[in-house]
Write a protein that holds these residues in place. Structure first.
Motif, PDB file in Angstrom:
ATOM      1  N   ARG A 139      35.344  52.843  35.609  1.00 48.00           N
ATOM      2  CA  ARG A 139      34.112  52.229  36.109  1.00 48.00           C
ATOM      3  C   ARG A 139      33.591  51.171  35.137  1.00 48.00           C
ATOM      4  O   ARG A 139      33.209  50.073  35.538  1.00 48.00           O
ATOM      5  CB  ARG A 139      33.051  53.316  36.335  1.00 48.00           C
ATOM      6  N   GLN A 140      33.622  51.465  33.845  1.00 50.51           N
ATOM      7  CA  GLN A 140      33.126  50.505  32.855  1.00 50.51           C
ATOM      8  C   GLN A 140      33.938  49.213  32.866  1.00 50.51           C
ATOM      9  O   GLN A 140      33.374  48.115  32.873  1.00 50.51           O
ATOM     10  CB  GLN A 140      33.162  51.126  31.460  1.00 50.51           C
ATOM     11  N   ASP A 141      35.256  49.352  32.869  1.00 50.93           N
ATOM     12  CA  ASP A 141      36.092  48.152  32.847  1.00 50.93           C
ATOM     13  C   ASP A 141      36.065  47.406  34.178  1.00 50.93           C
ATOM     14  O   ASP A 141      36.151  46.181  34.207  1.00 50.93           O
ATOM     15  CB  ASP A 141      37.517  48.506  32.438  1.00 50.93           C
TER      16      ASP A 141
ATOM     17  N   HIS B 130      44.954  48.888  29.452  1.00 52.58           N
ATOM     18  CA  HIS B 130      43.816  49.652  29.967  1.00 52.58           C
ATOM     19  C   HIS B 130      44.229  51.090  30.273  1.00 52.58           C
ATOM     20  O   HIS B 130      43.533  52.038  29.906  1.00 52.58           O
ATOM     21  CB  HIS B 130      43.251  49.004  31.237  1.00 52.58           C
TER      22      HIS B 130
ATOM     23  N   GLN C 271      35.628  55.601  32.352  1.00 51.92           N
ATOM     24  CA  GLN C 271      36.321  54.504  31.684  1.00 51.92           C
ATOM     25  C   GLN C 271      36.710  53.410  32.680  1.00 51.92           C
ATOM     26  O   GLN C 271      36.528  52.225  32.419  1.00 51.92           O
ATOM     27  CB  GLN C 271      37.569  55.027  30.974  1.00 51.92           C
TER      28      GLN C 271
ATOM     29  N   THR D 291      41.666  42.107  41.925  1.00 47.75           N
ATOM     30  CA  THR D 291      41.170  42.292  40.561  1.00 47.75           C
ATOM     31  C   THR D 291      41.232  43.759  40.163  1.00 47.75           C
ATOM     32  O   THR D 291      41.681  44.110  39.075  1.00 47.75           O
ATOM     33  CB  THR D 291      39.734  41.760  40.425  1.00 47.75           C
TER      34      THR D 291
ATOM     35  N   GLN E 205      31.383  41.984  37.298  1.00 48.58           N
ATOM     36  CA  GLN E 205      29.928  41.933  37.173  1.00 48.58           C
ATOM     37  C   GLN E 205      29.304  40.683  37.785  1.00 48.58           C
ATOM     38  O   GLN E 205      28.120  40.669  38.106  1.00 48.58           O
ATOM     39  CB  GLN E 205      29.506  42.103  35.728  1.00 48.58           C
ATOM     40  N   SER E 206      30.093  39.642  37.977  1.00 45.28           N
ATOM     41  CA  SER E 206      29.546  38.437  38.612  1.00 45.28           C
ATOM     42  C   SER E 206      29.484  38.563  40.133  1.00 45.28           C
ATOM     43  O   SER E 206      28.933  37.695  40.809  1.00 45.28           O
ATOM     44  CB  SER E 206      30.380  37.213  38.233  1.00 45.28           C
TER      45      SER E 206
ATOM     46  N   TRP F 169      33.444  47.265  36.106  1.00 44.92           N
ATOM     47  CA  TRP F 169      32.170  46.554  36.085  1.00 44.92           C
ATOM     48  C   TRP F 169      32.281  45.261  35.273  1.00 44.92           C
ATOM     49  O   TRP F 169      31.816  44.208  35.685  1.00 44.92           O
ATOM     50  CB  TRP F 169      31.058  47.435  35.516  1.00 44.92           C
ATOM     51  N   ARG F 170      32.948  45.344  34.110  1.00 48.78           N
ATOM     52  CA  ARG F 170      33.125  44.147  33.285  1.00 48.78           C
ATOM     53  C   ARG F 170      33.886  43.061  34.038  1.00 48.78           C
ATOM     54  O   ARG F 170      33.572  41.885  33.929  1.00 48.78           O
ATOM     55  CB  ARG F 170      33.851  44.507  32.000  1.00 48.78           C
ATOM     56  N   ALA F 171      34.887  43.479  34.806  1.00 50.51           N
ATOM     57  CA  ALA F 171      35.716  42.514  35.535  1.00 50.51           C
ATOM     58  C   ALA F 171      35.004  41.917  36.745  1.00 50.51           C
ATOM     59  O   ALA F 171      35.301  40.793  37.147  1.00 50.51           O
ATOM     60  CB  ALA F 171      37.018  43.178  35.978  1.00 50.51           C
TER      61      ALA F 171
END
Length: 116
Positions: A46-48, A102, A44, A92, A54-55, A50-52
């Motif tokens: 890791r997913q969030d 979260h 969980q 971040t 990903q750029s 990555w979203r934060a």
């Protein structure tokens, strides 16, 4: 299409979820959580994360969840090849790990997998 390979390392009460091996923390942050399913929690986060981030070019996430006396200690961050804004990336992740919404979602999800 196949799913990308994630490496799951289990050692001495710790679980590390990493995109690349060897897992490397070029930046990161830590936070304490109650004892819940380590793999579910790591996924969980890791997913969030990555979203934060990903750029962030060349980012490979790493999450380590280690059992402590009455809970788990999470270290989240990752590897980045090349130059990147290290402090901003760490900030971040730290903000993400402390975000009440979260945390509540992660804990609720991971609580179903206490043994992970």
């Amino acid at each position: 299409m196949t799913r990308p390979a994630w490496h799951i390392l289990r050692e001495d009460g710790a679980l590390t979820l990493a995109r690349r091996l060897p897992a490397r923390f070029d930046f990161g942050a830590e936070a304490a959580f109650p004892r819940v399913g380590r793999l579910r929690l790591a996924r969980q986060i890791r997913q969030d994360m990555w979203r934060a981030l990903q750029s962030l070019r060349g980012f490979a996430p790493v999450v380590r969840v280690e059992i402590t006396g009455d809970g788990v200690q999470v270290r989240a961050g990752g590897q980045v090849d090349g130059n990147f804004p290290r402090q901003r990336a760490s900030d971040t992740v730290a903000a993400l790990l402390q975000d009440p919404a979260h945390r509540a979602r992660w804990i609720a999800h991971a609580d179903g997998g206490r043994h992970g």
